[in-house]
Design an enzyme around this catalytic site. Structure first.
Site, mmCIF file in Angstrom:
data_model
loop_
_atom_site.group_PDB
_atom_site.id
_atom_site.type_symbol
_atom_site.label_atom_id
_atom_site.label_comp_id
_atom_site.label_asym_id
_atom_site.label_seq_id
_atom_site.Cartn_x
_atom_site.Cartn_y
_atom_site.Cartn_z
ATOM 1 N N GLU A 87 14.891 -14.410 0.316
ATOM 2 C CA GLU A 87 15.412 -15.432 1.234
ATOM 3 C C GLU A 87 14.524 -16.670 1.250
ATOM 4 O OE1 GLU A 87 15.859 -14.057 5.235
ATOM 5 O OE2 GLU A 87 16.979 -12.295 4.545
ATOM 6 N N ASP B 81 0.842 -1.198 0.000
ATOM 7 C CA ASP B 81 0.000 0.000 0.000
ATOM 8 C C ASP B 81 0.878 1.249 0.000
ATOM 9 O OD1 ASP B 81 -2.817 0.966 0.333
ATOM 10 O OD2 ASP B 81 -2.007 1.869 2.156
HETATM 11 C C1 NOJ Z 1 -4.633 2.759 -1.013
HETATM 12 C C2 NOJ Z 1 -5.736 1.802 -0.692
HETATM 13 O O1 NOJ Z 1 -6.040 1.033 -1.830
HETATM 14 C C3 NOJ Z 1 -6.890 2.641 -0.227
HETATM 15 O O2 NOJ Z 1 -8.075 1.894 -0.133
HETATM 16 C C4 NOJ Z 1 -6.517 3.286 1.078
HETATM 17 O O3 NOJ Z 1 -7.545 4.163 1.482
HETATM 18 C C5 NOJ Z 1 -5.224 4.081 0.947
HETATM 19 N N1 NOJ Z 1 -4.215 3.393 0.208
HETATM 20 C C6 NOJ Z 1 -4.663 4.403 2.309
HETATM 21 O O4 NOJ Z 1 -4.162 3.244 2.903
#
Ligand code: NOJ
Length: 553
Positions: free
Chosen positions: A263, A209
């Protein structure tokens, strides 16, 4: 369910189909209206039957749910609303038994404000080691009452929130999602340990993310960005040298993570969620960094032959420049479902469209359906990995008219109710024609499902030759027999037509608005719509795609 995806094939990810499971909305086994891991396990057969190689599970970790689980308070546990760690182990076993790999989300840019580290930071004085795990700063102005910089949150409002002792902390997203300080070695060590926790359990990879936001330029005085950041969630930052997007230093983190992934045997993979420019995206998939990055330029591309051709070329060139292959993505849990996007006039403002409950401008859903079917064949024919978002194989549209009181996306409140956010693409999946939540679970559904949702269900579409689901099933099956030959070439085409070959698979898509002739004696392997024809040869109608067995010309 019988396909061969032996876990021994270390390169499985290069040309694969990954099915995104948005856990809250996939299947609910315990009937509380919220999707859970047991629900996923029970329904994994659908994904295997579809012919995917892997699933990506969105966050199911302990979370107060300020942002649908992307605010994690314990990275090593399952949130009770989604089940238990044992449920996860069972899910993993079942997936592997079905030949499916499992990729899990990791949320390293920020944690939840209820994470013990943040509680410790709040209880500790300015300048303390506990605060240094986050980005705390004094404010501007005579009494420090102004935020330390003009940085804006992606969800609206300032990216700073003040705490009782007067300091401010930074959050790119909601105030409940404080950003971690990735210059602090403790943060690095903790995440390496979290990666190992899930790797040791047996996961096959991670979806990272906000992979482009983890490092910030914190040199004092903090630089203003001079502008509100109202661009869509995954859109690239404007210009270069942004204080928190796409900084060169993030690549050091990815390199360290790659060493951890390598790893393991077979090595595990990672895919970056990086909303950066087309030119910068390949940097995330250099040989010693992450394996893949979501192709948001492709996702954002309008249904237009010239624009698509350009983005396909740029994606292939960019990926190949670092020895990778691109990914192809049309939808995910953060964007208006592509069937509905394609049903709107080109350039329509989807934020305004959602705010009008899907009335203005009017969506031509039949057109959207035709295009989404054609887009599926286009996307699945390209060399690289395709990410499917749950429900696209059912032809689900965006639910644009969710009642306002049902909205859960933090964007809704944080923008002063000016943007509805992303709930409309997150409505729970219909599995059956009828029942309390169309087979989603034995109870209700955390977001209301529209009337008639059951007509999109797996049950309603199974065995119907013209259904979305059967098109996807057939496409994934045929695609599998062409996997492995990454050679790509454009073929001579007419204006408004995309024609190319990937190995021996030929794909033609008609975006011209008028019927186009198919090559003489072409025997379609699969078509997204009825291809008329006569003695003179076949015809490819507008907004239709066809797959042919390519012959040397
Ligand atoms: C991207 C994620 O896909 C989204 O759903 C989220 O709100 C933001 N990152 C923050 O984590």
């Amino acid at each position: 369910m019988t396909h061969n995806t032996s876990r021994g094939n270390a390169d499985w990810w290069r040309e694969s189909v990954v099915y995104q499971i948005y856990v809250p909305s996939f299947a609910d086994a315990d009937g509380d209206g919220m999707g859970d891991l047991r629900g996923v396990t029970d329904r994994l057969g659908h994904v295997a039957e579809l012919g995917a190689d892997a699933v990506w599970l969105t966050p199911f970790y302990r979370s107060p749910w300020a942002d649908g689980g992307y605010d994690v308070s314990d990275y090593r546990d399952v949130d009770p609303r989604h089940g238990t760690l044992d449920d996860f182990r069972e899910l993993l076993d079942r997936a592997h038994a079905l030949g499916l790999r499992v990729v899990v989300d990791i949320v390293p840019n920020h944690c939840s404000s209820e994470h013990p580290w943040f509680a410790e930071a709040l209880a500790s004085p300015p300048g303390s080691p506990a605060r240094d795990r986050f980005v705390f700063r004094d404010g501007r102005g005579p009494d420090g009452g102004e935020p330390p910089s003009d940085w804006q949150s992606k969800f609206g409002g300032p990216a700073w929130t003040r705490v009782p002792d007067g300091q401010w902390y930074m959050h790119i997203f909601a105030a409940e999602q404080p950003d971690l300080n990735w210059e602090n070695p403790e943060v690095l060590a903790e995440f390496e340990s979290i990666l190992r926790f899930w790797l040791d359990l047996g996961v096959d990879g991670f979806r990272v993310d906000v992979a482009h936001g983890m490092r910030k330029d914190l040199t004092p005085p903090l630089r203003d960005t001079r502008g509100s950041d109202s661009a869509p969630l995954n859109a690239p930052p404007e210009g270069h040298d942004h204080p928190f997007w796409d900084r060169d230093e993030v690549h050091d983190i990815h390199r360290a993570w790659r060493r951890v992934l390598d790893e393991y045997d077979p090595p595990r993979i990672a895919v970056a969620e990086a909303g950066v420019s087309e030119a910068r995206l390949p940097l995330y998939t250099r040989p010693d960094e992450l394996h893949q990055a979501f192709n948001f330029p492709y996702l954002r591309c309008p249904w237009n032959a010239a624009a698509l051709r350009r983005v396909v070329d740029a994606s292939l060139d960019g990926a190949r420049s670092v020895g990778a292959l691109p990914t192809w993505v049309l939808s995910n849990h953060d964007v208006v479902r592509h069937l509905s996007r394609y049903a709107l006039p080109e350039g329509a403002d989807t934020v305004a469209w959602l705010m009008s409950d899907g009335r203005e401008p009017a969506a031509d859903e039949e057109l959207g359906r035709r295009r989404a079917r054609a887009a599926a064949l286009l996307t699945l024919a390209l060399p690289g990995t395709t990410y499917l978002y749950q429900g696209e194989e059912l032809g689900l549209p965006e639910v644009a008219d969710l009642p306002r009181e049902a909205l859960r996306d933090p964007m809704w409140e944080r923008t002063g109710r000016a943007r509805k956010g992303r709930d409309g693409c997150r409505v729970p999946i219909p599995w059956e024609r009828s029942g309390p939540s169309y087979g989603f679970g034995p109870g209700g559904s955390w977001l209301p499902q529209p009337e008639g949702w059951g007509e999109y269900s797996v049950e309603a579409q199974t065995g119907r030759p013209d259904s979305f689901l059967e098109l996807y099933r057939a496409a994934l099956k045929i695609r599998r027999s062409f996997t492995g030959d990454e050679g790509f070439a454009w073929l001579p085409s007419r204006e408004g037509e995309l024609a190319f070959r990937k190995g021996a698979l030929e794909c033609r898509v008609n975006l011209s608005g008028a019927p186009l002739p198919l090559p003489p004696s072409a025997e379609p392997l699969l078509a997204s719509g009825e291809c008329g024809g006569g003695p003179a040869g076949g015809v490819l109608p507008p907004d239709t795609a066809v797959w042919l067995e390519s012959r040397p010309r």
